[in-house]
Design an enzyme around this catalytic site. Structure first.
Site, PDB file in Angstrom:
ATOM      1  N   ALA A 365       0.835  -1.196   0.000  1.00  0.00           N
ATOM      2  CA  ALA A 365       0.000   0.000   0.000  1.00  0.00           C
ATOM      3  C   ALA A 365       0.874   1.251   0.000  1.00  0.00           C
ATOM      4  O   ALA A 365       1.860   1.318   0.742  1.00  0.00           O
ATOM      5  CB  ALA A 365      -0.900   0.001   1.224  1.00  0.00           C
ATOM      6  N   ALA A 366       0.510   2.232  -0.815  1.00  0.00           N
ATOM      7  CA  ALA A 366       1.300   3.465  -0.926  1.00  0.00           C
ATOM      8  C   ALA A 366       1.396   4.171   0.428  1.00  0.00           C
ATOM      9  O   ALA A 366       2.430   4.734   0.775  1.00  0.00           O
ATOM     10  CB  ALA A 366       0.671   4.375  -1.959  1.00  0.00           C
ATOM     11  N   CYS A 367       0.306   4.075   1.232  1.00  0.00           N
ATOM     12  CA  CYS A 367       0.323   4.804   2.504  1.00  0.00           C
ATOM     13  C   CYS A 367       1.222   4.138   3.544  1.00  0.00           C
ATOM     14  O   CYS A 367       1.404   4.648   4.632  1.00  0.00           O
ATOM     15  CB  CYS A 367      -1.091   5.012   3.041  1.00  0.00           C
ATOM     16  SG  CYS A 367      -2.095   3.548   3.020  1.00  0.00           S
ATOM     17  N   HIS A 368       1.822   2.995   3.195  1.00  0.00           N
ATOM     18  CA  HIS A 368       2.778   2.355   4.119  1.00  0.00           C
ATOM     19  C   HIS A 368       4.198   2.459   3.599  1.00  0.00           C
ATOM     20  O   HIS A 368       5.085   1.767   4.072  1.00  0.00           O
ATOM     21  CB  HIS A 368       2.442   0.874   4.305  1.00  0.00           C
ATOM     22  CG  HIS A 368       1.210   0.677   5.131  1.00  0.00           C
ATOM     23  ND1 HIS A 368       0.558  -0.519   5.209  1.00  0.00           N
ATOM     24  CD2 HIS A 368       0.508   1.534   5.900  1.00  0.00           C
ATOM     25  CE1 HIS A 368      -0.498  -0.400   5.991  1.00  0.00           C
ATOM     26  NE2 HIS A 368      -0.553   0.839   6.424  1.00  0.00           N
TER      27      HIS A 368
END
Ligand code: PLP
Length: 426
Positions: A365-368
């Site tokens: 995931a991009a947010c990780h």
């Protein structure tokens, strides 16, 4: 530049020869979408609440975008509320469910304590973190049902087993952003609907059903009647639309509760006040039109290219060195997502990507992306061993990805791995 005739000159897809295979993180605007945004900026700049022609023009555009979204999902325009994005839509559902729980307790004389929400262990942070926060504040409790290592899905029986008397919401994503595994949302809705009939007789709160469809829209069929959900989250930037979103609610305020998080000027029937972002809403409507007309062709194309990618990976690295992390027997998965690990020491996903010269992809995931070399919690909960999960790469193809792009990307990966192995040689 002629006002209202051409979109801004920026080339949305210019990546200087790099191959972008990160379409689950975000997608570029479709040319038709940037045109619609530009046209609305130039021609529909009036305040949609104004009663003069400048306002009416903007209001009309918003109305037709709402209709396009409703058509895309098989719902009605009055069931669509525009939001700033998926994060807001997901938070709004959780907020609503908590209010609904307290409303359902009022005057009944039997208190069920605090609201309880059931979700899966692989949801996006915009579900997981608000629930954790409510838990810390003692305002709600949540059960994160682990996905099955056999199917990669949150199993319906496991979700139902987590339900308690004070449960007021079940939220299960339609497709996972990292593995692409499609969850059994339609079956879950049916079972919860039957359960709700029994709960009503016992004076227990109705359980609302939500799905986050961020990753599924534009990649497969999404029909709210078939899914039977009360709420569905829509994220524009995942289907070549602008960075706004919407929430589908089955008859908001009547059949299904909806409680605003913001208070203000009464826009969106006061469910989500604030002067409407007309250009982005027009763009979202255009993106929905494209999905309406073409989703089957998009899906077939992406599936073909993704399957070619998987075959090329196996042929290039050898069956023994590749592990596909989202091949679960019997589970359906998104047409565009390939999550795999190249096996071997020192081949952590992040290191491999750092050595790629043309491929743009991610490890999850991009947010990780700031979480260092730690293996993805989503893969771990799917039963992928940590030493395999830390080598994981997520490649997600798009509408415009070709087999030639895949050939270049895999060649790049092969060279990156060769380089890493040379660097490690004693
Ligand atoms: C499954 C899922 N839900 C929600 C979101 C959040 O949407 P937004 O970026 O519009 O807040 C994303 C985006 O990364 C997502 O993949």
């Amino acid at each position: 530049m002629g006002a209202g005739t051409e979109p801004a000159e920026a080339q949305c897809d210019s990546l200087e020869g790099r191959i972008y295979l990160d379409y689950n993180a975000t997608t570029p605007l479709a040319p038709e979408v940037s045109q619609a945004v530009w046209d609305a900026m130039c021609q529909a700049w009036g305040n949609p609440s104004s009663s003069h022609p400048a306002g009416s023009k903007a209001k009309e555009l918003i109305g037709s975008a709402r209709q396009s979204l409703a058509n895309m999902l098989g719902g009605r325009p009055e069931d669509i509320v525009f939001t700033s994005g998926g994060t807001e839509a997901n938070n709004m559902v959780i907020h609503t469910a908590c209010r609904h729980f307290h409303d359902s307790q009022r005057g009944t004389g039997n208190s069920q304590g605090i609201p309880h929400i059931v979700t899966s262990s692989v949801e996006h942070d915009s579900i997981r973190l608000p629930l954790e926060q409510l838990g810390k504040e003692g305002l709600a409790e949540a059960t994160f049902v682990p996905v099955s290592p056999r199917s990669g899905q949150a199993e319906v029986d496991d979700v139902l087993a987590a339900i308690q008397p004070n449960t007021c919401l079940v939220s299960l994503m339609l497709a996972n952003n990292e593995t692409g595994v499609i969850m059994p949302v339609a079956e879950l809705s049916q079972r919860v609907c039957a359960l709700n009939r029994r709960r009503a007789a016992q004076g227990l709160p109705r359980i609302l059903v939500h799905t986050d469809a961020a990753q599924m829209i534009g990649k497969g069929r999404v029909d709210v009647q078939e899914l039977g959900v009360d709420y569905l989250t829509i994220v524009g930037h995942k289907f070549h639309g602008p960075r706004i979103g919407a929430l589908y609610i089955r008859s908001p305020g009547t059949a299904t509760p909806l409680h605003p998080m913001l208070f203000g000027g009464g826009q969106e029937r006061s469910f989500r006040p604030g002067t409407e972002n007309t250009p982005m809403i027009a763009g979202l409507g255009q993106a929905a039109e494209l999905v309406n007309k073409n989703w089957e062709a998009y899906e077939a194309h992406m599936r073909d290219v993704r399957d070619y990618l998987e075959a090329t990976l196996e042929a290039s690295f050898g069956k023994q060195r590749i592990r596909f992390n989202s091949h679960f027997k019997g589970s359906k998965r998104l047409c565009n997502t390939c999550n795999f690990s190249i096996l071997g020491p020192g081949l952590q996903g992040r290191r491999v990507l750092a050595h790629c010269k043309v491929l743009l992809a991610s490890v999850g995931a991009a947010c990780h992306s700031d979480k260092g070399d730690r293996p993805s919690p989503v893969l771990l909960s799917c039963g992928v061993p940590p030493e395999v999960a830390q080598n994981a790469l997520r490649l997600s193809v798009g509408r415009g990805t070709t087999r030639a792009d895949v050939d270049r990307a895999v060649q790049d990966l092969v060279q990156a791995v060769e380089q890493l192995e040379r660097d490690q040689a004693p």
